[in-house]
Write an enzyme that holds these catalytic residues in place. Structure first.
Site, PDB file in Angstrom:
ATOM      1  N   ARG A  94      10.486  -1.583  73.015  1.00  0.00           N
ATOM      2  CA  ARG A  94      10.417  -2.744  72.225  1.00  0.00           C
ATOM      3  C   ARG A  94      11.875  -3.438  72.141  1.00  0.00           C
ATOM      4  NH1 ARG A  94      11.087  -1.050  66.051  1.00  0.00           N
ATOM      5  NH2 ARG A  94      12.325   0.618  66.436  1.00  0.00           N
ATOM      6  N   THR A  98      23.957   2.586  68.240  1.00  0.00           N
ATOM      7  CA  THR A  98      22.997   2.763  69.483  1.00  0.00           C
ATOM      8  C   THR A  98      23.401   1.640  70.208  1.00  0.00           C
ATOM      9  OG1 THR A  98      21.291   3.326  67.929  1.00  0.00           O
ATOM     10  CG2 THR A  98      20.568   1.947  69.934  1.00  0.00           C
ATOM     11  N   LYS A 124      25.000   6.273  71.307  1.00  0.00           N
ATOM     12  CA  LYS A 124      23.669   6.732  71.627  1.00  0.00           C
ATOM     13  C   LYS A 124      22.939   5.708  72.696  1.00  0.00           C
ATOM     14  CE  LYS A 124      19.314   7.809  69.454  1.00  0.00           C
ATOM     15  NZ  LYS A 124      18.677   8.585  68.632  1.00  0.00           N
ATOM     16  N   LYS A 145      20.503   3.939  75.030  1.00  0.00           N
ATOM     17  CA  LYS A 145      19.158   4.010  75.348  1.00  0.00           C
ATOM     18  C   LYS A 145      18.963   3.786  76.844  1.00  0.00           C
ATOM     19  CE  LYS A 145      17.543   3.811  70.941  1.00  0.00           C
ATOM     20  NZ  LYS A 145      16.504   4.972  70.616  1.00  0.00           N
ATOM     21  N   ASP A 203      19.162   8.540  75.237  1.00  0.00           N
ATOM     22  CA  ASP A 203      17.892   8.295  74.388  1.00  0.00           C
ATOM     23  C   ASP A 203      16.821   7.753  75.582  1.00  0.00           C
ATOM     24  OD1 ASP A 203      15.585   8.551  73.147  1.00  0.00           O
ATOM     25  OD2 ASP A 203      16.254   7.624  71.349  1.00  0.00           O
ATOM     26  N   GLU A 234      17.674  12.705  74.610  1.00  0.00           N
ATOM     27  CA  GLU A 234      16.533  12.719  73.541  1.00  0.00           C
ATOM     28  C   GLU A 234      15.246  12.210  74.377  1.00  0.00           C
ATOM     29  OE1 GLU A 234      17.975  10.851  70.015  1.00  0.00           O
ATOM     30  OE2 GLU A 234      16.068  10.183  69.544  1.00  0.00           O
ATOM     31  N   ASP A 278      12.288  13.670  69.786  1.00  0.00           N
ATOM     32  CA  ASP A 278      12.164  12.874  68.938  1.00  0.00           C
ATOM     33  C   ASP A 278      10.589  12.415  68.437  1.00  0.00           C
ATOM     34  OD1 ASP A 278      12.338  10.812  66.892  1.00  0.00           O
ATOM     35  OD2 ASP A 278      13.630   9.337  68.203  1.00  0.00           O
ATOM     36  N   LYS A 290      12.984  12.243  61.211  1.00  0.00           N
ATOM     37  CA  LYS A 290      13.207  10.868  60.871  1.00  0.00           C
ATOM     38  C   LYS A 290      12.055  10.891  59.546  1.00  0.00           C
ATOM     39  CE  LYS A 290      14.492   8.542  64.919  1.00  0.00           C
ATOM     40  NZ  LYS A 290      13.781   7.820  66.115  1.00  0.00           N
ATOM     41  N   CYS A 296      16.837   7.311  62.188  1.00  0.00           N
ATOM     42  CA  CYS A 296      16.229   6.335  61.486  1.00  0.00           C
ATOM     43  C   CYS A 296      15.393   5.273  62.455  1.00  0.00           C
ATOM     44  CB  CYS A 296      17.040   5.400  60.330  1.00  0.00           C
ATOM     45  SG  CYS A 296      18.645   4.751  61.445  1.00  0.00           S
ATOM     46  N   ASP A 337      22.401  10.048  63.243  1.00  0.00           N
ATOM     47  CA  ASP A 337      22.074   8.719  63.917  1.00  0.00           C
ATOM     48  C   ASP A 337      21.386   7.706  62.971  1.00  0.00           C
ATOM     49  OD1 ASP A 337      21.328   6.768  66.060  1.00  0.00           O
ATOM     50  OD2 ASP A 337      19.412   7.545  66.311  1.00  0.00           O
ATOM     51  N   ASP A 342      22.497   4.503  61.866  1.00  0.00           N
ATOM     52  CA  ASP A 342      23.193   3.433  62.365  1.00  0.00           C
ATOM     53  C   ASP A 342      22.559   2.065  61.740  1.00  0.00           C
ATOM     54  OD1 ASP A 342      21.315   3.299  64.397  1.00  0.00           O
ATOM     55  OD2 ASP A 342      22.783   2.999  65.946  1.00  0.00           O
TER      56      ASP A 342
HETATM   57 MG    MG Z   1      14.994   8.498  69.581  1.00  0.00          MG
END
Ligand code: MG
Length: 368
Positions: A24, A140, A165, A167, A195, A223, A248, A272, A300, A325, A327
């Site tokens: 997303r 992130t 982190k 993505k 991730d 992840e 996750d 989370k 989160c 994580d 942030d």
């Molecule tokens: Mg994740």
């Protein structure tokens, strides 16, 4: 002390830059805030983001679950019997973990306030030797074209972050190039977590992670390489690569966590609150992680300071949580709240104020 009033409201906070993952793209935090009052007038706050693509929870469903099911089931109950309150919430409605998390966080905040203790001290009281007062979070880096990701990574390092982190999950071969370019730009001392947000197939995951290993890019972990329901795929990737795999989206509940550790379908677990349905269930996952010696991350969704700080208190309290994580507040353009943990670049400093520590929430509340 009885629970007398439950209210909800909404907060909108613009992000510094749009948040992009394999699932997303979002440009602001739009979360529901819960306020629970005890009969002596003390107040606890909770928060839930509508993360439909991950939890299935929308703004409308979170509000409906609280208004129609959870609030009527717990209003008037005695806060001192917190376990019974949580049980009534669980019985009132299945799933709806974000709505439950918002209520659970507000209840813990309020409960700790009535005990005059910071939440992390209360949650860590069985093992005070594991309690931390400071956490270090990653930042992130959204998935974009490589040069933009490199620019974002350099900016993060300049802001003092040591852990990125990154993505990925939008094309295996291109993902290796993304990591290679970022590693070259940030140097060998930065810690890089990757991730994939379920973006790879099993084979693509193994191929991509092995290519990253062969290139000596030294990543800390990967992840959620494959789809959340591809349990065999998680097992396969965990077995085939040297890099630790962190589950996750595959772990929402305590039962999911048990299955992951018992069948070794990942090395680490990302807890989370929006997946577990709050702190009371997250604590059960911490217990199984302790039993098996599994390290956990606390992460989160796109959340602001209320619920992220609840996760920070949990992370500070439990020894099994070795990675943060958290942030969300760093991604927000402003901090509209009064009080709470301090977010100083990568550092999160836990306050000694009772509860989560947040004193003011600029939201128009309506009682439910
Ligand atoms: Mg994740």
């Amino acid at each position: 002390m009885k629970i007398s009033h439950i209210s909800i409201g909404y907060i909108q906070i613009p992000l510094v830059t749009p948040f992009k993952t394999a699932l997303r793209t979002v440009d602001s935090v739009n979360d529901l805030i819960v306020k629970i009052e005890a009969e002596d007038g003390s107040v606890g706050y909770g928060e839930a983001p509508p993360t439909a693509v991950i939890t299935g929870d929308t703004k409308e469903s979170i509000e409906a679950a609280i208004r129609g099911y959870i609030a009527p089931a717990i209003r008037g109950m005695d806060l001192d019997d917190l376990g019974a309150v949580m049980q009534n919430m669980e019985k009132a409605i299945a799933k709806n973990t974000s709505a439950k998390a918002a209520i659970d966080i507000a209840l813990y905040d309020l409960y700790a306030k009535t005990k005059g203790q910071p939440l992390f001290r209360l949650l860590g009281s069985a093992h005070p030797e594991h309690v931390k007062t400071e956490l270090e979070t990653d930042l992130t880096i959204s998935v974009n074209e490589t040069d933009e990701m490199v620019r974002d990574s350099i900016r993060a390092m300049e802001q003092g972050f040591r852990i990125l982190k990154v993505k990925v999950g939008k094309g295996g071969a291109k993902d290796v190039e993304r990591i290679r370019a970022i590693r070259e730009a940030v140097g060998k001392d930065a810690i890089i977590r990757v991730d994939a947000n379920q973006g790879w197939s099993r084979e693509e995951a193994v191929r991509t992670i092995c290519a990253i290993e062969d290139a000596g890019l030294n990543i800390e972990l990967v992840e959620q390489p494959v789809s959340y329901h591809d349990f065999k795929g998680m097992q396969y990737v965990t077995r085939e690569v040297d890099t630790p795999i962190l589950a996750d989206e595959s772990v929402f509940s305590y039962e999911d966590a048990v299955r992951i550790v018992e069948e070794h379908a990942a090395d680490f677990i990302n807890i989370k609150l929006m997946k577990t349905g709050g702190i009371h269930q997250a604590l059960r996952i911490c217990d199984i992680a302790d039993e098996y010696g599994v390290q956990c991350m606390t992460g989160c969704m796109l959340e602001s300071k209320v619920s992220v700080s609840a996760a920070a208190h949990l992370a500070a309290a439990r020894g099994c949580i070795t990675m943060a994580d958290l942030d969300g507040p760093s991604l927000c353009r402003i901090d509209p709240y009064q009080g709470g943990p301090l977010y100083q670049g990568p550092k999160i400093l836990l306050p000694e104020e009772p509860g989560i520590g947040i004193a003011g929430v600029p939201v128009e509340f309506m009682e439910v």
